[in-house]
Motif scaffolding. Sequence first.
Motif, PDB file in Angstrom:
ATOM      1  N   THR A  74       0.937  -1.097   0.010  1.00  0.00           N
ATOM      2  CA  THR A  74      -0.026   0.111   0.219  1.00  0.00           C
ATOM      3  C   THR A  74       0.889   1.274  -0.034  1.00  0.00           C
ATOM      4  O   THR A  74       0.568   2.074   0.882  1.00  0.00           O
ATOM      5  N   CYS A 102      -2.516  -2.114  -4.329  1.00  0.00           N
ATOM      6  CA  CYS A 102      -2.595  -0.953  -5.191  1.00  0.00           C
ATOM      7  C   CYS A 102      -3.505  -1.278  -6.395  1.00  0.00           C
ATOM      8  O   CYS A 102      -3.310  -0.454  -7.395  1.00  0.00           O
ATOM      9  N   GLU A 113      -7.818   0.434  -4.474  1.00  0.00           N
ATOM     10  CA  GLU A 113      -6.860   1.574  -4.538  1.00  0.00           C
ATOM     11  C   GLU A 113      -7.747   2.673  -4.771  1.00  0.00           C
ATOM     12  O   GLU A 113      -7.551   4.008  -4.092  1.00  0.00           O
TER      13      GLU A 113
END
Length: 389
Positions: free
Chosen positions: A58, A94, A99
């Motif tokens: 992340t 992500c 995301e």
Amino acid sequence: MIDFSIPDELIAKRDRIRAFVTDTIVPYERDPRLTQHGPTDELRQEMIGKARAAGLLTIQAPTEYGGWGLSHLEQAVLFEAAGWSTLGPVAMNCAAPDEGNMFILSKVCNPEQADQFLRPVIEGHQRSVFAMTEPGGAGSDPGQLATAATFDGETFTINGLKWLITGARGAKTWIIMANLETNDHLQGGPTLFLADGDSPRIVLERIMNTMDRNYVEGHGVVRFDNLQLPKEALLGEAGQAFRYAQQRLAPARLTHCMRWLGAAERAQSIAIEHAKTRTAFGKTLGEHEGVSFMLADNEIALHQSRLSILHACWLMDQGEKARHESSMAKAFVSEELFKVADRCVQILGGIGISDETVVEMIFRDMRAFRLYDGPTEVHKYAIGRKVLR
């Protein structure tokens, strides 16, 4: 001044990510847990653990949540590296839809909601969904939203049917868009709500069979059967769902482009190696003008796509909304990268339509990319309206 250089520190981060994806994640592309409906949650958790151990989990999160606090331009460079494998963004947390959901939650939710719904997603412990699309209702035109919510002053009750809800199976953090009916307590209209995916009133009817398989647990058909939520479930202000969705969509359509640019580069690299080594009619494929021209067209498309992404990201880093530019980027990049993948399949010949390489999977997923966060035609419609004003 126009400066296209990448700082040394960012280059080092890019190369670190590319090495991690190549060495650690690419081998998972042959894992049986990468199913027709995408990676299983078990496979995701295993890869998440690898990224966490490597310090690459992340990275796009704000620094207060342990992320790197990246600018949009920095994301463009690093997400492209992560996209070298379609599993790279999944491993690094992500990927879509998480995301984009993390982005909107970090902008809209209150501290209590952040602790319950955002932080566990950032930390990779649970997944999220954005439940908007409906059969016969909201999709490219969210104004057709049919899922309805009522409010009695204490409790919201939601009823409706959604489909193409990415990652629905097993997701815990749910962002639900519903049309709040007129009431005596809050403004009506399209509204966002937060819900725990374990609610028995969120009914997963089935997983849809789709041509793409890069999203965790695929895409579900979901029914809200008198789903009751407390008043604290309201995300942001009532009646403002479209405004919040726009905040999410402009950056999200660009991060899609970043990740798929990396995948298209991977396909091109495989096609180049094949063209260097495979022979036909007395010489390598690359020595044939038809093949070399396809590779050249791919290089041009990759370069122009990258520039389009970087320009839109630069504008957003200057504080602009860049809706026009991000729409142009999404329309152009999704179409051009699909052509890149198609040409790579053509260059590979028979093995291009097989799973001997990942190009076939990239090709199918890239076709779906042309529809994510708005099909090309919707973006062109918006672009045309702006230029005609």
